[in-house]
Design an enzyme around this catalytic site. Structure first.
Site, PDB file in Angstrom:
ATOM      1  N   THR A  12      14.280  10.945  -6.412  1.00  0.00           N
ATOM      2  CA  THR A  12      14.184  11.486  -7.769  1.00  0.00           C
ATOM      3  C   THR A  12      13.821  12.959  -7.780  1.00  0.00           C
ATOM      4  O   THR A  12      14.284  13.717  -8.637  1.00  0.00           O
ATOM      5  CB  THR A  12      13.132  10.690  -8.573  1.00  0.00           C
ATOM      6  OG1 THR A  12      13.540   9.316  -8.634  1.00  0.00           O
ATOM      7  CG2 THR A  12      12.993  11.227  -9.990  1.00  0.00           C
ATOM      8  N   ASP A  56      19.544   7.339  -1.468  1.00  0.00           N
ATOM      9  CA  ASP A  56      18.592   6.667  -2.345  1.00  0.00           C
ATOM     10  C   ASP A  56      17.629   5.904  -1.439  1.00  0.00           C
ATOM     11  O   ASP A  56      18.059   5.234  -0.499  1.00  0.00           O
ATOM     12  CB  ASP A  56      19.314   5.705  -3.286  1.00  0.00           C
ATOM     13  CG  ASP A  56      18.372   5.095  -4.313  1.00  0.00           C
ATOM     14  OD1 ASP A  56      17.514   4.282  -3.902  1.00  0.00           O
ATOM     15  OD2 ASP A  56      18.477   5.422  -5.504  1.00  0.00           O
ATOM     16  N   SER A  57      16.345   5.981  -1.731  1.00  0.00           N
ATOM     17  CA  SER A  57      15.383   5.402  -0.795  1.00  0.00           C
ATOM     18  C   SER A  57      15.534   3.893  -0.657  1.00  0.00           C
ATOM     19  O   SER A  57      15.090   3.303   0.329  1.00  0.00           O
ATOM     20  CB  SER A  57      13.950   5.750  -1.210  1.00  0.00           C
ATOM     21  OG  SER A  57      13.585   5.098  -2.402  1.00  0.00           O
ATOM     22  N   SER A  58      16.161   3.239  -1.627  1.00  0.00           N
ATOM     23  CA  SER A  58      16.406   1.802  -1.501  1.00  0.00           C
ATOM     24  C   SER A  58      17.410   1.504  -0.398  1.00  0.00           C
ATOM     25  O   SER A  58      17.497   0.365   0.083  1.00  0.00           O
ATOM     26  CB  SER A  58      16.913   1.230  -2.832  1.00  0.00           C
ATOM     27  OG  SER A  58      15.933   1.365  -3.844  1.00  0.00           O
ATOM     28  N   THR A  88      10.504   7.482  -3.690  1.00  0.00           N
ATOM     29  CA  THR A  88       9.188   6.850  -3.631  1.00  0.00           C
ATOM     30  C   THR A  88       9.227   5.373  -3.256  1.00  0.00           C
ATOM     31  O   THR A  88       8.260   4.848  -2.718  1.00  0.00           O
ATOM     32  CB  THR A  88       8.458   6.991  -4.977  1.00  0.00           C
ATOM     33  OG1 THR A  88       9.269   6.407  -6.016  1.00  0.00           O
ATOM     34  CG2 THR A  88       8.203   8.461  -5.308  1.00  0.00           C
ATOM     35  N   ASP A  89      10.353   4.691  -3.521  1.00  0.00           N
ATOM     36  CA  ASP A  89      10.370   3.241  -3.343  1.00  0.00           C
ATOM     37  C   ASP A  89      10.085   2.817  -1.909  1.00  0.00           C
ATOM     38  O   ASP A  89       9.414   1.810  -1.676  1.00  0.00           O
ATOM     39  CB  ASP A  89      11.713   2.664  -3.795  1.00  0.00           C
ATOM     40  CG  ASP A  89      11.860   2.650  -5.302  1.00  0.00           C
ATOM     41  OD1 ASP A  89      10.843   2.830  -5.997  1.00  0.00           O
ATOM     42  OD2 ASP A  89      12.986   2.459  -5.792  1.00  0.00           O
ATOM     43  N   GLN A 274      -2.101 -11.129   1.997  1.00  0.00           N
ATOM     44  CA  GLN A 274      -1.410 -10.748   0.761  1.00  0.00           C
ATOM     45  C   GLN A 274      -2.287  -9.838  -0.091  1.00  0.00           C
ATOM     46  O   GLN A 274      -1.778  -9.145  -0.970  1.00  0.00           O
ATOM     47  CB  GLN A 274      -1.034 -11.994  -0.032  1.00  0.00           C
ATOM     48  CG  GLN A 274       0.001 -12.874   0.651  1.00  0.00           C
ATOM     49  CD  GLN A 274       0.346 -14.106  -0.159  1.00  0.00           C
ATOM     50  OE1 GLN A 274       0.156 -14.146  -1.373  1.00  0.00           O
ATOM     51  NE2 GLN A 274       0.859 -15.138   0.512  1.00  0.00           N
ATOM     52  N   CYS A 275      -3.588  -9.829   0.167  1.00  0.00           N
ATOM     53  CA  CYS A 275      -4.503  -8.959  -0.578  1.00  0.00           C
ATOM     54  C   CYS A 275      -4.314  -7.510  -0.143  1.00  0.00           C
ATOM     55  O   CYS A 275      -4.148  -7.229   1.038  1.00  0.00           O
ATOM     56  CB  CYS A 275      -5.955  -9.371  -0.340  1.00  0.00           C
ATOM     57  SG  CYS A 275      -6.339 -11.056  -0.858  1.00  0.00           S
TER      58      CYS A 275
END
Length: 348
Positions: A12, A56-58, A88-89, A274-275
Site C-alpha cells: 500500500t 502484493d504481500s499476499s 503489511t499483511d 494460540q495465545c
C-alpha cells in the site's frame, strides 16, 4: 555521507491514485521525492531499488525472501543501512525470515509500509518512511544503533521476528507483546539499547536455502480424528502444533497416537501457543506432559510468524530431526526470550 538503500517490493505504501481512472496504481519509487519532498532535507545518499514486478504481500513467497537476501548481500558493503518497503499483511513473515537468513548482521534492515497510500492526505506512509530511514542511518560511536532486522510502524520499532500484524483498520498495525519495543519515535528518537542485539564482531553470512514443507495443526474443541490424521499424514516434513494456553492439548489416546505416529515417521513437531502473550511450558499441566515425554519441541514464546520461518530455515539446512528440534528450542536471533536448559547458542 550516510548511504541507505530503499528496496521497494510493493504494498500500500507505494500506491497513488491514477488521475484519469481514480484507481490505485504502483508509484515509480525512483520518483519518490515528488511525493515525499521532505527526503531532500535528510543528509543521506538514498538509492531506490524497485522489484521489476511489484508484489502484493499476499503473494509473498520464500523465493522472494531469497531474492531480498541476495539484494542485501550484494549491496552490504556499499550501504550503511537498508529500508524494505513491504505490504503489511505478510511483513512479519518476511522480517522473521530475513532475521534467520542474515546471520551475523551488523547493519540495520528496517521493514516498513503503510495503511494508507503515500498519495493520500492522511497517509501514514511519509512518517513511517522518513523515520525508518533515520533509524537505518542511526549510529552510536561509529556503529549501527540497531543492527537487526526490524519493523518500524506507527512510531514504534519492533524486532522483526517478534512482531505480528494484529489490526487492519488502525495505523497501529503491529504489536510485540512478548518483547519490548526497540525504539519509540516522539519528539526525539528514543532507543531501548538494553533490548537491542549487538553483533559487532560477527561475520556476515547469507543463508539462501529454505524448505517450506510445513503443515499447521491448529487445535479447537471437537477437532476430529479425520482432520488431525489428514494433517499428520501429509507429506509435510514438519508440523506446527498451535495448542491451547501454555502448550496444552487433548489427552485423548487417538490424538496422542496421531502425534506419535508422525514422530515415528521422522517428522518434526513444534508446539506453540494460540495465545499472543505468554509462553509454552510443556509439562506444567498434565495436558502437556505427554507432549514433552514424546519429544515434541517447545516454541516457548515464539510468534507464529517466527515459528514458520525458523522451521523453513532449519529444514533448509538439511539437519537431522533431533538437531532441528534442539535448535527450535535455541534462541538463534532473539526470537525466544529463553532457550531450553539443554540448548546452547549455536553458530552456523
Amino acid at each position: 555521507m550516510t548511504k541507505v538503500l530503499i528496496i521497494y517490493t510493493g504494498g500500500t505504501i507505494g500506491m497513488v491514485h491514477d488521475r484519469v481512472t481514480g484507481t490505485l496504481m504502483p508509484l515509480d519509487f525512483n520518483l519518490i521525492t515528488e511525493n515525499v519532498p521532505e527526503l531532500k532535507r535528510l543528509n543521506y545518499e538514498i538509492t531506490v531499488y524497485s522489484f521489476p514486478e511489484i508484489i502484493d504481500s499476499s503473494n509473498m513467497t520464500p523465493d522472494v525472501w531469497i531474492e531480498l537476501a541476495e539484494i542485501i548481500e550484494k549491496n552490504y558493503a556499499i550501504y550503511d543501512g537498508f529500508v524494505v518497503l513491504h505490504g503489511t499483511d505478510t511483513m512479519a513473515f518476511t522480517a522473521s525470515a530475513l532475521s534467520f537468513m542474515l546471520e551475523g548482521l551488523n547493519k540495520p534492515v528496517i521493514f516498513t509500509g503503510a495503511q494508507l497510500p503515500i498519495g493520500e492526505i492522511r497517509t501514514d506512509a511519509k512518517e513511517n518512511l522518513i523515520t525508518a530511514l533515520e533509524i537505518a542511518s542511526a549510529k552510536q560511536n561509529g556503529k549501527a544503533r540497531v543492527p537487526e532486522v526490524c519493523i518500524y510502524f506507527d512510531f514504534q520499532l519492533f524486532r522483526g521476528n517478534r512482531a505480528f500484524k494484529y489490526n487492519s483498520a488502525k495505523f497501529e498495525a503491529f504489536r510485540s507483546p512478548n518483547y519490548p519495543v526497540l525504539a519509540e519515535a516522539g519528539v526525539h528518537l528514543r532507543f531501548n539499547d538494553s533490548s537491542i542485539r549487538k553483533c559487532d564482531d560477527c561475520i556476515f553470512k547469507v543463508h539462501k536455502k529454505l524448505n517450506n514443507s510445513i503443515a499447521i495443526l491448529k487445535l479447537y474443541p471437537g477437532i476430529s480424528a479425520e482432520t488431525v490424521k489428514a494433517i499428520v499424514n501429509s507429506e509435510a516434513s514438519a508440523i506446527i502444533l498451535e495448542s491451547f494456553g501454555a502448550g496444552n492439548t487433548s489427552t485423548e489416546e487417538w490424538f496422542l497416537n496421531c502425534l506419535q505416529a508422525a514422530l515415528n515417521k521422522g517428522k518434526v513437531i513444534l508446539d506453540i501457543s494460540q495465545c499472543k502473550v505468554g509462553t509454552v511450558e510443556l509439562g506444567r499441566y498434565e495436558t502437556s506432559r505427554p507432549l514433552k515425554d514424546m519429544g515434541i519441541a517447545s516454541g516457548f514464546d515464539m510468534s507464529y510468524e517466527a515459528a514458520v520461518t525458523k522451521l523453513m530455515f532449519l529444514l533448509g539446512r538439511g539437519y537431522t530431526v533431533d538437531r532441528i528440534s534442539h535448535l527450535l528450542e535455541t534462541n538463534l536471533r532473539g526470537e525466544l526470550s529463553k532457550s531450553s536448559p539443554v540448548a546452547t547458542k549455536t553458530v552456523f
